[in-house]
Write a protein that holds these residues in place. Sequence first.
Motif, PDB file in Angstrom:
ATOM      1  N   UNK A  90     -12.117  -7.705   7.987  1.00 44.42           N
ATOM      2  CA  UNK A  90     -10.794  -7.109   7.780  1.00 44.42           C
ATOM      3  C   UNK A  90     -10.068  -6.980   9.111  1.00 44.42           C
ATOM      4  N   UNK A  91      -8.754  -7.244   9.068  1.00 45.91           N
ATOM      5  CA  UNK A  91      -7.903  -7.074  10.238  1.00 45.91           C
ATOM      6  C   UNK A  91      -6.837  -6.034   9.917  1.00 45.91           C
ATOM      7  N   UNK A  92      -6.672  -5.050  10.783  1.00 45.01           N
ATOM      8  CA  UNK A  92      -5.679  -3.985  10.609  1.00 45.01           C
ATOM      9  C   UNK A  92      -4.758  -3.964  11.814  1.00 45.01           C
ATOM     10  N   UNK A  93      -3.488  -3.602  11.575  1.00 39.60           N
ATOM     11  CA  UNK A  93      -2.495  -3.512  12.643  1.00 39.60           C
ATOM     12  C   UNK A  93      -1.907  -2.106  12.643  1.00 39.60           C
ATOM     13  N   UNK A  94      -1.847  -1.491  13.820  1.00 37.26           N
ATOM     14  CA  UNK A  94      -1.330  -0.135  13.985  1.00 37.26           C
ATOM     15  C   UNK A  94      -0.170  -0.169  14.984  1.00 37.26           C
ATOM     16  N   UNK A  95       0.799   0.751  14.819  1.00 38.52           N
ATOM     17  CA  UNK A  95       1.912   0.819  15.764  1.00 38.52           C
ATOM     18  C   UNK A  95       1.567   1.757  16.917  1.00 38.52           C
ATOM     19  N   UNK A  96       2.559   2.021  17.779  1.00 41.04           N
ATOM     20  CA  UNK A  96       2.323   2.851  18.956  1.00 41.04           C
ATOM     21  C   UNK A  96       1.941   4.277  18.647  1.00 41.04           C
ATOM     22  N   UNK A  97       2.220   4.750  17.430  1.00 40.81           N
ATOM     23  CA  UNK A  97       1.800   6.091  17.004  1.00 40.81           C
ATOM     24  C   UNK A  97       0.472   6.036  16.272  1.00 40.81           C
ATOM     25  N   UNK A  98      -0.165   4.871  16.289  1.00 36.38           N
ATOM     26  CA  UNK A  98      -1.450   4.645  15.625  1.00 36.38           C
ATOM     27  C   UNK A  98      -1.349   4.837  14.114  1.00 36.38           C
ATOM     28  N   UNK A 109      -7.924  -9.121   4.297  1.00 39.79           N
ATOM     29  CA  UNK A 109      -9.357  -8.925   4.063  1.00 39.79           C
ATOM     30  C   UNK A 109      -9.907 -10.163   3.372  1.00 39.79           C
ATOM     31  N   UNK A 110     -11.027 -10.662   3.873  1.00 41.47           N
ATOM     32  CA  UNK A 110     -11.634 -11.841   3.273  1.00 41.47           C
ATOM     33  C   UNK A 110     -13.147 -11.699   3.242  1.00 41.47           C
ATOM     34  N   UNK A 111     -13.723 -12.176   2.148  1.00 41.54           N
ATOM     35  CA  UNK A 111     -15.176 -12.172   1.991  1.00 41.54           C
ATOM     36  C   UNK A 111     -15.730 -13.521   2.417  1.00 41.54           C
ATOM     37  N   UNK A 112     -16.801 -13.477   3.183  1.00 42.93           N
ATOM     38  CA  UNK A 112     -17.469 -14.698   3.628  1.00 42.93           C
ATOM     39  C   UNK A 112     -18.816 -14.794   2.920  1.00 42.93           C
ATOM     40  N   UNK A 113     -18.992 -15.857   2.190  1.00 42.17           N
ATOM     41  CA  UNK A 113     -20.267 -16.052   1.493  1.00 42.17           C
ATOM     42  C   UNK A 113     -21.384 -16.262   2.503  1.00 42.17           C
ATOM     43  N   UNK A 121      -8.301 -14.780   8.921  1.00 43.37           N
ATOM     44  CA  UNK A 121      -7.502 -13.677   8.380  1.00 43.37           C
ATOM     45  C   UNK A 121      -6.092 -13.737   8.948  1.00 43.37           C
ATOM     46  N   UNK A 122      -5.148 -13.141   8.230  1.00 44.09           N
ATOM     47  CA  UNK A 122      -3.755 -13.120   8.679  1.00 44.09           C
ATOM     48  C   UNK A 122      -3.059 -11.889   8.110  1.00 44.09           C
ATOM     49  N   UNK A 143       4.252  -0.828  21.322  1.00 43.14           N
ATOM     50  CA  UNK A 143       2.934  -1.457  21.361  1.00 43.14           C
ATOM     51  C   UNK A 143       2.314  -1.473  19.967  1.00 43.14           C
ATOM     52  N   UNK A 144       1.697  -2.591  19.629  1.00 47.11           N
ATOM     53  CA  UNK A 144       0.986  -2.713  18.365  1.00 47.11           C
ATOM     54  C   UNK A 144      -0.474  -3.050  18.644  1.00 47.11           C
ATOM     55  N   UNK A 145      -1.353  -2.453  17.844  1.00 47.23           N
ATOM     56  CA  UNK A 145      -2.787  -2.613  18.040  1.00 47.23           C
ATOM     57  C   UNK A 145      -3.389  -3.443  16.906  1.00 47.23           C
ATOM     58  N   UNK A 146      -4.286  -4.350  17.278  1.00 48.92           N
ATOM     59  CA  UNK A 146      -5.029  -5.161  16.317  1.00 48.92           C
ATOM     60  C   UNK A 146      -6.475  -4.667  16.293  1.00 48.92           C
ATOM     61  N   UNK A 147      -6.991  -4.401  15.116  1.00 50.02           N
ATOM     62  CA  UNK A 147      -8.394  -4.007  14.992  1.00 50.02           C
ATOM     63  C   UNK A 147      -9.091  -4.966  14.035  1.00 50.02           C
ATOM     64  N   UNK A 148     -10.145  -5.574  14.506  1.00 49.80           N
ATOM     65  CA  UNK A 148     -10.912  -6.532  13.721  1.00 49.80           C
ATOM     66  C   UNK A 148     -12.333  -6.012  13.552  1.00 49.80           C
TER      67      UNK A 148
END
Length: 257
Positions: A90-98, A109-113, A121-122, A143-148
């Motif tokens: 899963x990949x999530x994106x947060x702004x400067x205020x989190x 979100x993607x499942x990998x067999x 992911x996108x 600022x934007x945060x990427x969490x993988x």
Amino acid sequence: MSAALLTLGLAAAPAAADPWPSASRDGGAAPRQAGTSFRTATEIEQGQRATASGSTGDYLYWSFPADTGQRPTVRATVKLPDTHAAQTWQIDVYDGLRRRQACQYGAQTRAAAADTPSVELACVLRTVRAWSEPWANDPLPGTYYIRLTATGVPTSDLGLPVDAEVRADSRDIGGAAAVDGSLAEPLVPGIATKSEDQQENAAVLAGLQPQDGWASGRWSDRWVWTGMGGVLAALAGVAGYALTRGAGRPVRVPPSA
């Protein structure tokens, strides 16, 4: 009229730009590591590919700047071990205020067999606004945060090595997303604690900014649309007057002998 329509066409041109720019702004070597929290997130420019090695179960963080009128798209590719059980990434994106920002579309979100070599992911965010109500969750410049990370990983797969690659791009929406207001400062962690002279340099926790600087509240092509609308309305009024003048004058009939 022809000049007015030509100007309108030029104003609309940015909105039709290619949403996936092929050119990369990699001035030097791309970042090859990721942070483990918001405070240690690795900074990347838009259009720059970043890679990192980690372990299944880790949280990987990156950050990038996004300005008013941009519609950011975050993509990630995770190369999995040769042998592994079924996993979900899963990949999530947060702004400067989190605040977690919802994705308009994309495989967030993607499942990998089992034994799948990689997973992609996108996340396409909403257009960044110059201003918003305090209670709203609209994307704002800063600022934007990427969490993988991997979710629902079996215990046997925890700690297995993985390689990740991320990239953030934006499509310029232009004046179509303009609003009547702007933030005093972009949502960049630590920028409010700096003086005006220091704000031109790196902020406390995030030093990157758009290539042309922060544009929140500046001129946008929305003014062109408004001005040309007024010009077209004036031309239409003149043309209507020219067509209808004299139509209401009474016709004088000479008296009969």
